[in-house]
Design a protein around this motif. Structure first.
Motif, PDB file in Angstrom:
ATOM      1  N   ASP A  90       0.865  -1.179   0.000  1.00 50.63           N
ATOM      2  CA  ASP A  90       0.000   0.000   0.000  1.00 50.63           C
ATOM      3  C   ASP A  90       0.904   1.232   0.000  1.00 50.63           C
ATOM      4  OD1 ASP A  90      -1.630   2.195   0.763  1.00 50.63           O
ATOM      5  OD2 ASP A  90      -3.056   0.858   1.744  1.00 50.63           O
ATOM      6  N   ILE A  91       1.080   1.853  -1.154  1.00 51.72           N
ATOM      7  CA  ILE A  91       2.061   2.923  -1.294  1.00 51.72           C
ATOM      8  C   ILE A  91       1.758   4.092  -0.362  1.00 51.72           C
ATOM      9  CG2 ILE A  91       3.042   4.614  -2.897  1.00 51.72           C
ATOM     10  CD1 ILE A  91       2.549   2.526  -5.132  1.00 51.72           C
ATOM     11  N   ALA A  92       0.513   4.495  -0.260  1.00 56.43           N
ATOM     12  CA  ALA A  92       0.158   5.628   0.598  1.00 56.43           C
ATOM     13  C   ALA A  92       0.470   5.333   2.054  1.00 56.43           C
ATOM     14  CB  ALA A  92      -1.320   5.974   0.422  1.00 56.43           C
ATOM     15  N   ILE A 129       4.161   8.622  -7.149  1.00 58.52           N
ATOM     16  CA  ILE A 129       4.339   9.974  -6.613  1.00 58.52           C
ATOM     17  C   ILE A 129       2.993  10.562  -6.192  1.00 58.52           C
ATOM     18  CG2 ILE A 129       4.866  12.347  -7.330  1.00 58.52           C
ATOM     19  CD1 ILE A 129       7.390  11.282  -8.611  1.00 58.52           C
ATOM     20  N   THR A 130       1.941  10.242  -6.925  1.00 58.50           N
ATOM     21  CA  THR A 130       0.607  10.747  -6.552  1.00 58.50           C
ATOM     22  C   THR A 130       0.104  10.121  -5.259  1.00 58.50           C
ATOM     23  OG1 THR A 130      -0.618   9.053  -7.803  1.00 58.50           O
ATOM     24  CG2 THR A 130       0.067  11.033  -9.006  1.00 58.50           C
ATOM     25  N   THR A 155      11.233  12.346  -9.431  1.00 59.41           N
ATOM     26  CA  THR A 155      10.954  12.890  -8.110  1.00 59.41           C
ATOM     27  C   THR A 155      10.336  14.278  -8.245  1.00 59.41           C
ATOM     28  OG1 THR A 155      11.932  13.406  -5.937  1.00 59.41           O
ATOM     29  CG2 THR A 155      13.254  13.921  -7.884  1.00 59.41           C
ATOM     30  N   ASN A 156       9.707  14.720  -7.175  1.00 57.34           N
ATOM     31  CA  ASN A 156       9.249  16.106  -7.074  1.00 57.34           C
ATOM     32  C   ASN A 156      10.166  16.927  -6.173  1.00 57.34           C
ATOM     33  OD1 ASN A 156       7.041  15.872  -8.753  1.00 57.34           O
ATOM     34  ND2 ASN A 156       5.561  15.571  -7.112  1.00 57.34           N
ATOM     35  N   ASP A 157      11.166  16.261  -5.589  1.00 56.71           N
ATOM     36  CA  ASP A 157      12.066  16.886  -4.632  1.00 56.71           C
ATOM     37  C   ASP A 157      13.258  17.494  -5.373  1.00 56.71           C
ATOM     38  OD1 ASP A 157      14.251  17.200  -2.755  1.00 56.71           O
ATOM     39  OD2 ASP A 157      13.117  15.990  -1.330  1.00 56.71           O
ATOM     40  N   GLU A 158      13.351  18.832  -5.329  1.00 55.84           N
ATOM     41  CA  GLU A 158      14.390  19.525  -6.088  1.00 55.84           C
ATOM     42  C   GLU A 158      15.788  19.163  -5.594  1.00 55.84           C
ATOM     43  OE1 GLU A 158      14.714  23.968  -8.085  1.00 55.84           O
ATOM     44  OE2 GLU A 158      13.141  23.505  -6.617  1.00 55.84           O
TER      45      GLU A 158
END
Length: 385
Positions: A162-164, A192-193, A220-223
């Motif tokens: 369960d990813i979440a 990612i969602t 990724t969304n992490d800069e």
């Protein structure tokens, strides 16, 4: 059109268009294959569009990276020469000597080998836990845990995490969650969602889709993570060549329709094998009997083209099945248009022998291709006897 123009587009529209505008000079619809190893500068340090040397950046690779980020619903993508190169980059970016990570108790053999045989000697500790059991993952966390590594479905036992829920567990402890999304592909699942920090792919598999190119990717969304990945991508140099990037982009364009056919065929094969007298267990998330079926139904579009079976006849029967097929090809890897069959204990997961991740000797893994289902079923029927 800019990539932002496709933010609200459907999956296949992104897969076909994101990352590349037709060449304004020639109108080329497909991204050109830029084979130049270096790029002319307008004066010292005067780079054109940021390109100076092909290890550092290449326009064909940039198009692939933007495309993969778009179809994974992420902001940043990095492409690598293999899935293992992407794995290595993730581990070296996030972890330092003395850190700890949690890995699945049935992870891909190559991932386990790298962590157990290389990173362990650099002072990196690891624990194993069933990704299908959030409580087990929580119990495996330590004060120095910096990374939770998840495959879902796992390779080769097709357990579902369960990813979440796993993202919450990782983040509660200040750790990052990385999801190896190779088995599912971005068409079926977008981690990612669901809260993942990093998504990893062996693009060799479903993204390339034709067994003709090796590659890997991170999204990724992490800069800060993106910058770290870029530093190692350039500094260590495990980058894909422009032809590899072009082939992967070409494969991605048909990902959605291929995954639908893979899933159609796998569902029919799972139903057939459930009733076969030689088979003791069919492991496929699409079966209601699968313990992770409800979670997979919640976070996946469909259940994919991978399934595994265990045989009443044990290891000998497993080897005989692998040797007896004619349409299914005996080979490592997965995710291509052709159907493959393998014996994980002796092939892709040989490195897990004697460990907590050891694979059952009676297990056979199928990568179900997009051939005519009647031919695939007939092949398995004759091979099982």
């Amino acid at each position: 059109m800019s990539d932002s123009a496709f933010d609200n587009a459907g999956f296949s529209t992104k897969a076909i268009h994101a990352g590349y505008d037709p060449d304004p000079q020639t109108g080329a619809v497909n991204v050109p294959i830029y084979t130049s190893s270096t790029f002319m500068q307008d004066g010292v340090g005067g780079m054109r569009n940021g390109y100076e040397y092909a290890r550092t950046g290449n326009p064909t690779r940039a198009a692939l990276e933007a495309n993969i980020a778009a179809i994974e619903a992420g902001q940043f993508g990095r492409a690598f020469s293999s899935g293992m190169a992407a794995t290595d980059c993730t581990l070296r970016t996030v972890l330092r000597p003395g850190d700890h990570l949690v890995i699945p108790n049935d992870a891909y053999g190559g991932t386990f080998r790298l962590i157990d045989k290389v990173f362990k000697h650099w002072g990196i500790e690891h624990s194993v836990a069933a990704v299908s059991d959030p409580d087990a993952v929580r119990a495996a966390m330590r004060p120095n845990t910096k990374l939770v590594w998840v495959e879902t479905p796992t390779n080769p036992l097709l357990n579902i995490g369960d990813i979440a829920a796993l993202a919450d567990i990782a983040h509660e402890s200040g750790a990052k969650l990385v999801v190896d999304n190779t088995f599912a592909s971005p068409y079926l699942q977008q981690p990612i969602t669901l809260g993942a920090d990093i998504v990893l792919h062996s693009t060799t598999k479903y993204l390339g889709g034709h067994s003709d190119v090796v590659g890997g990717a991170l999204v990724t969304n992490d800069e800060e993570l993106h910058a770290g990945f870029g530093f190692l991508q350039n500094g260590a140099g495990a980058v894909p060549g422009p032809m590899d990037c072009y082939l992967t982009l070409r494969g991605i364009k048909t990902l959605a329709i291929r995954m639908e056919r893979h899933s159609d065929n796998a569902e029919k094969i799972a139903d057939f094998l459930v009733g076969h007298s030689a088979v003791s267990q069919v492991i496929y998330p699409g079966l209601e009997s699968h313990p992770g079926h409800k979670v997979a139904e919640k976070q996946m579009r469909r259940f994919g083209g991978m399934l595994s079976v265990r045989l009443h006849g044990g290891a000998d029967a497993a080897r005989e099945l692998c040797a007896g097929t004619k349409v299914f090809t005996l080979a490592e890897s997965l995710g291509g248009v052709e159907s493959l069959i393998e014996h994980p204990a002796a092939m892709t997961h040989a490195s897990t022998e004697g460990s907590e991740l050891e694979v059952p000797a009676d297990l056979v893994r199928l990568s179900v291709g997009i051939e005519d289902i009647e031919d695939l079923l007939a092949d398995l029927e004759q091979a099982l006897g």
